[in-house]
Design a protein around this motif. Structure first.
Motif, PDB file in Angstrom:
ATOM      1  N   THR A   1       2.044  -2.166   6.267  1.00  0.00           N
ATOM      2  CA  THR A   1       1.656  -1.953   4.870  1.00  0.00           C
ATOM      3  C   THR A   1       0.500  -2.924   4.632  1.00  0.00           C
ATOM      4  O   THR A   1       0.142  -3.696   5.518  1.00  0.00           O
ATOM      5  CB  THR A   1       2.800  -2.244   3.872  1.00  0.00           C
ATOM      6  OG1 THR A   1       2.902  -3.650   3.659  1.00  0.00           O
ATOM      7  CG2 THR A   1       4.139  -1.683   4.350  1.00  0.00           C
TER       8      THR A   1
ATOM      9  N   TYR B   1       4.265  -6.047   7.782  1.00  0.00           N
ATOM     10  CA  TYR B   1       4.924  -4.886   8.399  1.00  0.00           C
ATOM     11  C   TYR B   1       6.305  -4.711   7.771  1.00  0.00           C
ATOM     12  O   TYR B   1       7.004  -5.675   7.461  1.00  0.00           O
ATOM     13  CB  TYR B   1       5.048  -5.063   9.908  1.00  0.00           C
ATOM     14  CG  TYR B   1       3.814  -4.612  10.665  1.00  0.00           C
ATOM     15  CD1 TYR B   1       2.644  -5.373  10.628  1.00  0.00           C
ATOM     16  CD2 TYR B   1       3.792  -3.412  11.380  1.00  0.00           C
ATOM     17  CE1 TYR B   1       1.493  -4.941  11.296  1.00  0.00           C
ATOM     18  CE2 TYR B   1       2.654  -2.981  12.049  1.00  0.00           C
ATOM     19  CZ  TYR B   1       1.505  -3.746  11.999  1.00  0.00           C
ATOM     20  OH  TYR B   1       0.371  -3.314  12.648  1.00  0.00           O
ATOM     21  N   GLY B   2       6.695  -3.441   7.593  1.00  0.00           N
ATOM     22  CA  GLY B   2       8.011  -3.120   7.065  1.00  0.00           C
ATOM     23  C   GLY B   2       8.882  -2.496   8.141  1.00  0.00           C
ATOM     24  O   GLY B   2       8.379  -1.880   9.086  1.00  0.00           O
TER      25      GLY B   2
ATOM     26  N   ILE C   1      13.633  -2.911  -0.749  1.00  0.00           N
ATOM     27  CA  ILE C   1      12.625  -2.248  -1.577  1.00  0.00           C
ATOM     28  C   ILE C   1      12.504  -0.791  -1.123  1.00  0.00           C
ATOM     29  O   ILE C   1      12.359  -0.514   0.074  1.00  0.00           O
ATOM     30  CB  ILE C   1      11.254  -2.945  -1.442  1.00  0.00           C
ATOM     31  CG1 ILE C   1      11.331  -4.379  -1.982  1.00  0.00           C
ATOM     32  CG2 ILE C   1      10.168  -2.150  -2.163  1.00  0.00           C
ATOM     33  CD1 ILE C   1      10.075  -5.216  -1.705  1.00  0.00           C
TER      34      ILE C   1
ATOM     35  N   VAL D   1       7.374  -9.331  -6.666  1.00  0.00           N
ATOM     36  CA  VAL D   1       8.529  -8.602  -7.199  1.00  0.00           C
ATOM     37  C   VAL D   1       8.682  -8.941  -8.682  1.00  0.00           C
ATOM     38  O   VAL D   1       8.852 -10.114  -9.041  1.00  0.00           O
ATOM     39  CB  VAL D   1       9.830  -8.947  -6.436  1.00  0.00           C
ATOM     40  CG1 VAL D   1      11.020  -8.180  -7.032  1.00  0.00           C
ATOM     41  CG2 VAL D   1       9.688  -8.623  -4.951  1.00  0.00           C
TER      42      VAL D   1
ATOM     43  N   PRO E   1      18.403 -12.245  -4.399  1.00  0.00           N
ATOM     44  CA  PRO E   1      18.948 -13.023  -3.279  1.00  0.00           C
ATOM     45  C   PRO E   1      17.886 -13.407  -2.269  1.00  0.00           C
ATOM     46  O   PRO E   1      18.045 -14.362  -1.529  1.00  0.00           O
ATOM     47  CB  PRO E   1      19.971 -12.080  -2.656  1.00  0.00           C
ATOM     48  CG  PRO E   1      20.296 -11.110  -3.730  1.00  0.00           C
ATOM     49  CD  PRO E   1      19.040 -10.944  -4.532  1.00  0.00           C
TER      50      PRO E   1
HETATM   51  O1  TXA Z   1       5.415  -6.554   0.676  1.00  0.00           O
HETATM   52  C1  TXA Z   1       6.621  -6.279   0.672  1.00  0.00           C
HETATM   53  O2  TXA Z   1       7.301  -6.250  -0.352  1.00  0.00           O
HETATM   54  C2  TXA Z   1       7.261  -5.957   2.038  1.00  0.00           C
HETATM   55  C3  TXA Z   1       6.627  -4.676   2.568  1.00  0.00           C
HETATM   56  C4  TXA Z   1       7.269  -4.203   3.830  1.00  0.00           C
HETATM   57  O3  TXA Z   1       6.662  -3.686   1.578  1.00  0.00           O
HETATM   58  N1  TXA Z   1       8.683  -5.839   1.916  1.00  0.00           N
HETATM   59  C5  TXA Z   1       9.485  -6.910   1.702  1.00  0.00           C
HETATM   60  O4  TXA Z   1      10.842  -6.630   1.662  1.00  0.00           O
HETATM   61  O5  TXA Z   1       9.055  -8.041   1.574  1.00  0.00           O
HETATM   62  P1  TXA Z   1      11.973  -7.767   1.767  1.00  0.00           P
HETATM   63  O6  TXA Z   1      13.235  -7.003   1.881  1.00  0.00           O
HETATM   64  O7  TXA Z   1      11.650  -8.699   2.845  1.00  0.00           O
HETATM   65  O8  TXA Z   1      11.931  -8.478   0.387  1.00  0.00           O
HETATM   66  C6  TXA Z   1      12.387  -7.792  -0.778  1.00  0.00           C
HETATM   67  C7  TXA Z   1      12.527  -8.743  -1.931  1.00  0.00           C
HETATM   68  C8  TXA Z   1      13.671  -9.705  -1.710  1.00  0.00           C
HETATM   69  O9  TXA Z   1      13.307 -10.958  -2.278  1.00  0.00           O
HETATM   70  C9  TXA Z   1      14.793  -9.035  -2.504  1.00  0.00           C
HETATM   71  O10 TXA Z   1      15.783  -9.936  -2.923  1.00  0.00           O
HETATM   72  C10 TXA Z   1      14.029  -8.448  -3.676  1.00  0.00           C
HETATM   73  O11 TXA Z   1      12.818  -7.999  -3.110  1.00  0.00           O
HETATM   74  N2  TXA Z   1      14.750  -7.314  -4.257  1.00  0.00           N
HETATM   75  C11 TXA Z   1      14.949  -6.099  -3.696  1.00  0.00           C
HETATM   76  N3  TXA Z   1      15.683  -5.317  -4.495  1.00  0.00           N
HETATM   77  C12 TXA Z   1      15.961  -6.030  -5.602  1.00  0.00           C
HETATM   78  C13 TXA Z   1      16.700  -5.774  -6.789  1.00  0.00           C
HETATM   79  N4  TXA Z   1      17.294  -4.592  -7.005  1.00  0.00           N
HETATM   80  N5  TXA Z   1      16.781  -6.757  -7.697  1.00  0.00           N
HETATM   81  C14 TXA Z   1      16.176  -7.949  -7.502  1.00  0.00           C
HETATM   82  N6  TXA Z   1      15.465  -8.262  -6.383  1.00  0.00           N
HETATM   83  C15 TXA Z   1      15.367  -7.315  -5.447  1.00  0.00           C
END
Ligand code: TXA
Ligand code: MG
Length: 357
Positions: free
Chosen positions: A39, A43-44, A71, A189, A236
């Protein structure tokens, strides 16, 4: 994890992704497999967002605790209403400015998205990525794709396909290699379900840019240390131990000259103690270390924070690869892109900052 997977790596054109490669990746997603893809941020590690079994595979491949939500990535604005409900006007306003791009919105979850995607929460994080490979993959798969950063849990995020392979070989079906990612830190976020919109994670869209559209947006809260059992972070993923290289990271903050003097002293002392010392510094700061026996990883000019963000995780991983015992770094001011950089460095240092008078 059970049977190891044969991981295939395929080079893909980042601007004009080859339809045949996209078709193979989309078929793997629809079959419940895991596909790592570039992305514009990092990378995802992707799976079908509507398939609870596939989502489960992401958690085991990453070694990620099941209480950390994912996400959901969409390939068009029309898909937003397929994953979220009660979408406020502010979401569309922000989408108008920042989508496709490095902004993730937390919204009430649509029931067709399995609770497992959101670690059981009734919200869902949604992002419309700008990268042509990500967009082509989501559209070809015909489903939204959940994708955390494609690193093992607590490791620095992956900004190249080689980083993904180093962490996830045998745990992912296919890695699409579209070259190094452009932004280098993850998306911002933003929680739109809170009484006042609040940034849960600083990232590729700055707080200043968000406030130009929504003036009330709250800055990210203080980090919650990992060993604080009573604390319940809104997100989290805000756990403080994150993005950690194997080496100990010492993060110094304070007036520039004093900080550099202290870093030099520390580097010399640690070397005397028999340690292999790495430094992660700007080109400007590096000049002060030329006569010190350190392994240096430069991040580019201090005046180009976008470039520093792009190099950050690769720099941490490169020092790890050289098996340094300790990494010394200087903290960045938390403004603009500096906020995301400072946040990632603070987590790499597991929340400890050495204040220099
Ligand atoms: O840039 C990005 O966001 C990358 C690329 C691959 O898109 N993805 C990414 O995903 O960083 P991840 O899983 O490493 O981080 C997701 C973040 C985490 O801090 C998680 O806690 C938060 O988003 N998150 C996801 N769903 C949530 C929710 N329903 N409520 C609050 N925080 C959430
Ligand atoms: Mg991550």
């Amino acid at each position: 994890m059970g049977n190891p997977i044969q991981t295939q790596v395929r080079t893909i054109d980042a601007e004009r992704p080859q339809p045949g490669i996209i078709a193979q990746a989309a078929a793997a997603i629809r079959a419940g497999g895991l596909v790592a893809f570039p992305t514009e941020t990092v990378y995802g590690l992707g799976a079908n967002a509507l398939d609870a079994d596939a989502i489960g595979k992401i958690y085991s491949a990453k070694g990620r605790p099941s209480n950390n939500p994912l996400i959901a990535h969409i390939g068009s604005l029309e898909q937003l209403a397929q994953v979220a409900i009660d979408i406020p006007q502010s979401a569309y306003e922000l989408a108008g400015y920042f989508w496709p791009g490095p902004l993730t919105l937390v919204l009430p979850r649509h029931e067709r998205v399995p609770a497992a995607a959101s670690a059981g929460r009734d919200t869902v994080a949604v992002r419309f990525p700008a990268h042509p490979v990500a967009q082509a993959l989501i559209m070809a798969a015909g489903v939204p794709i959940v994708a955390p950063s494609a690193n093992r849990f607590t490791r620095p995020s992956a900004t190249t396909a080689q980083h993904v392979l180093a962490d996830l070989n045998g745990r992912v079906n296919l890695i699409l290699d579209g070259g190094p990612t452009q932004i280098g830190v993850e998306s911002t976020v933003l929680d739109l379900t809170a009484p006042t919109p609040i940034v849960l994670r600083p990232g590729g869209v700055t707080l200043e840019a968000l406030r130009a559209v929504l003036p009330d947006v709250l800055a990210p809260a203080q980090h919650v240390p990992m060993d604080d059992a009573d604390a319940k972070p809104a997100s989290p993923g805000m756990l403080i131990k994150h993005y950690s290289p194997n080496a100990e990271v010492l993060l110094f903050d304070g007036e520039a000259e004093a900080v550099i003097r202290r870093m030099r002293e520390t580097a010399i002392q640690r070397t005397k103690d028999g340690q292999k010392v790495g430094i992660l510094v700007t080109n400007e700061d590096y000049k002060a270390f030329k006569d010190v026996p350190v392994i240096a990883q430069t991040l580019g000019s201090a005046h180009d924070l976008a470039h520093i963000a792009q190099q950050l995780f690769a720099g941490l991983r490169a020092l790890d690869a050289q098996q340094v015992d300790v990494i010394l770094a200087r903290q960045f001011p938390a403004e603009g892109m500096g906020r995301a950089i400072a946040d990632r460095l603070l987590r790499a240092a597991e929340g400890r900052v050495i204040g220099v008078e």
